[in-house]
Design an enzyme around this catalytic site. Structure first.
Site, PDB file in Angstrom:
ATOM      1  N   ASP A 317      67.711 -52.261-113.970  1.00  0.00           N
ATOM      2  CA  ASP A 317      68.187 -53.440-113.978  1.00  0.00           C
ATOM      3  C   ASP A 317      68.885 -53.542-112.228  1.00  0.00           C
ATOM      4  O   ASP A 317      69.357 -51.922-111.664  1.00  0.00           O
ATOM      5  CB  ASP A 317      68.151 -54.667-114.428  1.00  0.00           C
TER       6      ASP A 317
HETATM    7  C1  BGC Z   1      67.319 -59.180-113.184  1.00  0.00           C
HETATM    8  C2  BGC Z   1      66.017 -59.238-113.918  1.00  0.00           C
HETATM    9  C3  BGC Z   1      64.852 -58.474-112.152  1.00  0.00           C
HETATM   10  C4  BGC Z   1      66.227 -58.030-110.870  1.00  0.00           C
HETATM   11  C5  BGC Z   1      65.119 -57.584-109.896  1.00  0.00           C
HETATM   12  C6  BGC Z   1      67.802 -58.703-111.896  1.00  0.00           C
HETATM   13  O1  BGC Z   1      69.203 -59.329-111.850  1.00  0.00           O
HETATM   14  O2  BGC Z   1      67.468 -58.932-114.331  1.00  0.00           O
HETATM   15  O3  BGC Z   1      64.659 -59.341-113.920  1.00  0.00           O
HETATM   16  O4  BGC Z   1      63.919 -57.978-111.956  1.00  0.00           O
HETATM   17  O5  BGC Z   1      67.664 -58.920-111.130  1.00  0.00           O
HETATM   18  O6  BGC Z   1      65.482 -58.963-108.934  1.00  0.00           O
END
Ligand code: BGC
Length: 781
Positions: A317
């Site tokens: 993530d």
């Molecule tokens: C979130 C994810 C997301 C990623 C990309 C993160 O802050 O936890 O769910 O896919 O950002 O945008």
């Protein structure tokens, strides 16, 4: 009865046995557990995933080997690096020089970039300006729709309609892939049982079985039958793992659960995604038993690769490798990168840790070259499977984009899924559907005429300002010229407006001269989703106060709730005749709400999550344990039983609850046999009759209770469901077949299997022991 697993009071008779299962933490590969021995023949083997795209492909292997032989270390590390474009992001933009990074081969994937033209422009930098011309992979958060926004994921889950959910994902992929996107960061399959946590809105709710079915449906929808087709996208199962168990519902917070709960509750939807052929996994921000998920070898290698046979690639993530430093797990970024790669992370999202430090780690021997090569290969393979080496621009097609985005059938599907997602929580005296005699309708509340709220928080490429159909618009269009539809905002959901009443007079005046009041209340779109935890589940702002005054007018009130979490709406449940939960219903939401309010669609949604009476009951879910002092053992208000002094144990609305404009009768359950053998099965059936005057759909639910186990078992577990449609007066027999393996769990010795013994079984419209009369059966020794 179950074979004696009788534990003596002093626990002295317990045996210490070595467990074949891999332990969650620590370096040892076996562990000792206190347990009684359990027969091998009841163990349920874990079958590895074998998706079509992962079949052996010697041509691909040769191509990738050949390419890798030409790559420098920097180029390899580039393939492990994913950076955001500067369009939008959910965290710090670490590198605004991403175009330069593409040109120099320092990045292999870009996210937050879409449209056919923009992705082609960036692709050109990789293909025309880098030495090896390796195409970029474009990822994006296509969560519940791309341009056309479907209901939020929790809302879709409330439809319990797997075909509709799969279709929503399929159509989202059609729109997204036409804008150059290869890969979506969806589905989010985190089980969530704490409505304080704002991200409960992004998943499928609290249940393992429902969550697993929905995870698989979404993967199938995104990826279709053919990963290489230009109208499908690679799906991502996220966030691995147990993110939903964040302590106190605070986002990014510590997770500390038992290994058994991890295995039996939080992991199964991920396994279901693997079995459905998901192409990628995303790690979670949280730690699990002291080890951050992005450095967690047990999760990323022992479970995901070795046990489940996952063949795709793993991305972190957003900056979650970097976050292992503040977690207190790594002393600096270099060490964090080593921990991530060695644990099994292939791609670093936005942290630039691999980019900046991996070469030094290799030099120092902290990371093996083979581990880097393995990760690079996984990513190149996915690019190959998508056909990007053949044609890097095959997804970036302006004409296809024009044809796909906001296609009328996609908009129509969004409306259909939205109305299927709505849950009629209460409907006293047939308040709904609205009577044709209602000649004046007052539409009141901060969510009544708000386009921006309709699409929820994760509508990344969704148009928030112009496209969404508001509730007021939907009602006006449906009501037609003959009906007077008035509007007053009346109240506010802003926290700071609690105690104010500036809009009340106007709203009350409108209410008094109307036949019926539609109060559209709930939460602002960004009160759920990431970094949107709350310590109260009440209607925020001054909405509750206005609602009370609206009810006091004596006019019939219909409360339409827009929210991404269960709210504590106990007062409304007692005092408002009709309540419809509409989640954030998406681009076509206003039409979908009108469809339900006017009875053009008979609501069929059921709650995928328990609604507590108040925040103090949290966590509360239907499959809890009985305890040694269940409340039923005592008189009313008894002390020394497991209860609260001031609130009943029961929730406001149970998991699986949802009403219809018709009514259904359930016959007693019949079983094909009173017991099943180890290799046998058993079929449970009930006949459901539509006893009302209109056609309707019903979600028929199968629950089981395992009465005695080598570890205590939940009071109920959902084991099956079927959504059926019945004409007035029509009956249908619904049957569920169970095998012992369906009743498997992580037993006392940490093996996964079933145990002989006695069980109860319900076929019912809702969870809860009293929802229908249970039938008993046994699994024979
Ligand atoms: C979130 C994810 C997301 C990623 C990309 C993160 O802050 O936890 O769910 O896919 O950002 O945008």
């Amino acid at each position: 009865m179950r074979k004696a697993h009788t534990f003596g009071p002093a626990m002295a008779s317990l045996l210490l046995i070595a467990c074949a299962s891999t332990p969650m933490t620590g370096a040892a590969t076996t562990r000792t557990a206190i347990a009684a021995p359990i027969s091998d023949r009841t163990e349920v083997p874990v079958s590895p995933a074998e998706p079509e795209w992962a079949r052996a492909n010697p041509e691909m292997d040769a191509f990738v080997s050949d390419l890798m032989a030409k790559m420098t270390l920097q180029e390899k590390i580039g393939q492990l690096t994913l950076l955001t474009s500067n369009w939008e992001s959910t965290g710090p933009t670490m590198r605004d020089s991403y175009k330069e990074d593409i040109r120099s081969g320092r990045v292999g994937g870009i996210f937050n970039a879409y449209t056919a033209a923009y992705t082609a422009e960036l692709q050109r930098l990789a293909v025309d300006e880098t030495r090896l011309k390796i195409p970029l992979l474009f990822g994006y958060d296509v969560i519940h729709g791309h341009r056309t926004i479907f209901p939020i994921s929790l809302g879709e889950a409330a439809s319990w309609d797997l075909a509709a959910i799969e279709r929503a994902a399929r159509l989202s992929a059609v729109e997204a892939s036409a804008e150059g996107i290869h890969w979506t960061f969806s589905p989010m399959v985190d089980i969530a049982r704490d409505p304080r946590w704002g991200r409960i809105s992004e998943g499928a709710g609290e249940d393992v079985h429902l969550g697993s079915k929905i995870a698989a449906a979404r993967v199938r929808g995104y990826q279709g039958d053919d990963l290489a087709a230009t109208d499908t996208v690679v799906a991502t199962a996220k966030h691995f793992a147990a993110y939903g168990a964040a302590q106190a519902g605070r986002d990014y917070h510590t997770v500390d659960i038992s290994e058994r709960t991890l295995r039996d509750v939080y992991l199964p939807p991920f396994k279901a995604a693997v079995d459905a052929g998901v192409g990628s996994f995303m790690t979670s921000f949280n730690e699990v038993d002291g080890i951050p998920a992005s450095g967690n070898r047990y999760l990323l290698t022992d479970v995901l690769r070795d046990k489940w046979g996952f063949d795709g690639f793993v991305v972190t993530d957003y900056t979650s490798i970097n976050e292992m430093v503040p977690h207190g797990y790594a002393k600096d970024l270099k060490q964090a990168g080593e921990q991530a790669l060695n644990a099994g992370v292939d791609m670093d999202m936005q942290g630039a840790v691999y980019m900046d430090h991996l070469a030094a780690s290799l030099d120092e021997g902290k990371v093996e070259p083979a581990a880097v090569d393995r990760a690079v290969r996984r990513i190149l393979e996915m690019k190959y499977r998508l056909g990007l080496f053949e044609d890097p621009y095959r997804y970036s097609d302006v004409e296809r984009q024009e044809a796909a985005v906001y296609r009328p059938d996609i908009l129509e599907a969004a409306r259909d899924v939205a109305r299927r997602s709505m849950v009629l929580l209460k409907n006293e005296g047939g308040t709904l559907p609205l009577a044709s005699s209602a000649q004046s309708i007052a539409v009141i509340g901060p969510l009544a005429d708000s386009k921006e709220d309709m699409i929820g928080s994760w509508a990344a490429a969704g148009d928030r300002r112009t496209r969404p159909v508001s509730i007021l618009q939907g009602i006006r269009e449906r009501a037609g010229d003959g009906v007077n539809v008035g509007y007053a905002k009346g109240a506010s959901y802003a926290y700071g407006d609690a105690g104010k009443d500036s809009g009340f007079a106007e709203a009350l005046a409108l209410a008094r001269k109307s036949d019926v009041i539609i109060a559209a209340m709930g939460e602002r779109w960004d009160m759920t989703g990431e970094a949107a935890s709350r310590t109260s589940l009440d209607l925020p702002g001054n909405q509750q106060a206005l609602l009370e005054q609206l009810v006091a007018t004596g006019k019939p009130v219909v409360l339409v709730v827009l929210s991404g979490r269960p709210n504590s709406i106990g007062w409304a449940d007692e005092n408002v005749p009709a309540i419809l939960h509409a989640w954030y219903p998406g681009t076509m939401g206003g039409h979908a709400v009108a469809d339900v309010l006017f009875g053009d669609y008979n609501p069929s949604g059921k709650l995928p999550v328990t609604f507590p009476r108040n925040v103090g009951q949290v966590p509360i879910h239907y499959d809890m344990k009985n305890t040694g002092r269940p409340i039923e053992l005592g008189e009313a208000n008894a002390k020394y039983v497991s209860r609260y002094l001031n609130t009943p144990n029961t929730p406001l609305y149970r998991f699986g609850h949802g009403l219809s404009y018709t009514s259904f009768r359930y016959s007693p359950v019949t079983l094909s046999a009173a017991s099943m053998a180890a290799r046998g099965s058993l079929t449970a059936s009930a006949t459901i009759t539509n006893t009302g005057k209109v056609a309707g759909e019903e979600v028929v639910q199968l629950y089981v209770r395992d009465l005695v186990g080598s570890v205590t078992r939940p009071v109920q577990e959902l084991k099956g469901f079927e959504k059926i449609s019945l004409a007035p007066g029509e009956s249908r027999t619904v049957s569920f077949t169970l095998r012992p393996a369906d009743l498997a769990f992580t037993r006392a010795d940490m093996s996964f299997g079933w145990e002989p013994g006695e069980f109860q079984l319900w076929i019912a419209p809702v969870s809860g022991a009293s929802a229908s009369v249970p039938a008993g059966f046994a699994i024979a020794e």
